[in-house]
Design an enzyme around this catalytic site. Structure first.
Site, PDB file in Angstrom:
ATOM      1  N   HIS A  63       1.148  -1.105  -0.093  1.00 35.59           N
ATOM      2  CA  HIS A  63       0.018   0.414   0.135  1.00 35.59           C
ATOM      3  C   HIS A  63       0.996   1.167  -0.152  1.00 35.59           C
ATOM      4  CE1 HIS A  63      -2.503  -2.904   2.118  1.00 35.59           C
ATOM      5  NE2 HIS A  63      -3.232  -3.184   1.168  1.00 35.59           N
ATOM      6  N   LYS A  72       6.816   5.845   7.042  1.00 34.74           N
ATOM      7  CA  LYS A  72       6.147   5.021   8.443  1.00 34.74           C
ATOM      8  C   LYS A  72       7.200   4.409   9.376  1.00 34.74           C
ATOM      9  CE  LYS A  72       1.973   3.017   5.469  1.00 34.74           C
ATOM     10  NZ  LYS A  72       1.673   2.116   5.040  1.00 34.74           N
ATOM     11  N   TYR A 132       2.611   1.065  13.707  1.00 36.05           N
ATOM     12  CA  TYR A 132       3.492   1.875  13.023  1.00 36.05           C
ATOM     13  C   TYR A 132       2.693   3.353  13.561  1.00 36.05           C
ATOM     14  CZ  TYR A 132      -0.294   0.844   9.496  1.00 36.05           C
ATOM     15  OH  TYR A 132      -1.138   0.529   9.227  1.00 36.05           O
ATOM     16  N   ASP A 170      -6.665  -6.511  -1.421  1.00 40.62           N
ATOM     17  CA  ASP A 170      -4.859  -6.460  -1.935  1.00 40.62           C
ATOM     18  C   ASP A 170      -5.018  -7.663  -3.466  1.00 40.62           C
ATOM     19  OD1 ASP A 170      -4.750  -4.676  -0.432  1.00 40.62           O
ATOM     20  OD2 ASP A 170      -3.492  -5.883   1.336  1.00 40.62           O
TER      21      ASP A 170
END
Length: 183
Positions: A63, A72, A132, A170
């Site tokens: 992503h 991140k 994250y 996905d």
């Protein structure tokens, strides 16, 4: 400094290992310190923390956000993951290349992925808790992705002896080359 910052083969990616203090009571470590990250050249304006739980074989990603790219700082709070970053930066010499780090709750290591990368991970253990910090907010309408098994990128995902578990979304992500052609 309570952290070791290890540059990865793709510029701007870092594996980060904290100094862990342990005794008969358990352990303690700093998972983030603005002062120490700034001293290492990582000035990160974190605005959002996220967490997910996954079972073994769950693959999330790859992503990215199109116009609101996120940096991140990722880690496995419980279990172990195969964590992947794919360079999507338009002018990068490593565009389309990937790098992976195995993150584990035992090592407490982290992976910093700057804006401009696609990100995904595969849970390697039965119960994986993944967390994250993000440098920009998540905008659902801005999300993009690349199919996890894109042959042009060639990520060498670990063989777990089982079929990976992916969301329907996905499973339908486009290839990297189709994204590159549309830019």
């Amino acid at each position: 400094m309570p952290f070791t910052f290890i540059p990865c083969p793709i510029p701007d990616l870092y594996e980060i290992q904290p100094k862990i203090f342990g005794d008969q009571r358990g352990y303690f470590f700093e998972s983030y310190s603005e002062r120490d990250f700034n001293a290492a050249g990582l000035m990160l304006p974190f605005v959002q923390d996220n967490q997910s739980q996954s079972g073994k074989g769950t693959l999330r990603g790859l992503h990215f956000q199109k116009t609101h790219p996120q940096g991140k700082l990722v880690r496995a709070i419980e279990g172990e993951v195969f964590d992947v970053a794919v360079d999507m930066r338009p002018d990068s010499l490593t565009r389309g290349k990937w790098h992976a780090v195995i993150l584990s709750s035992e090592k407490q290591n982290q992976f910093y992925i700057p804006p401009g990368f696609a990100h995904g991970f595969l849970a390697l253990t039965d119960k994986t808790i993944f967390a994250y910090k993000c440098t920009d907010f998540y905008y659902p309408e801005d999300e993009g992705g690349i199919i996890w098994n894109d042959s042009d990128i060639g990520i060498k995902w670990p063989d777990l002896g089982m079929e990976y578990i992916l969301s329907d979304k996905d499973k339908k992500l486009p290839s990297f080359s189709s994204l590159s052609a549309s830019r």
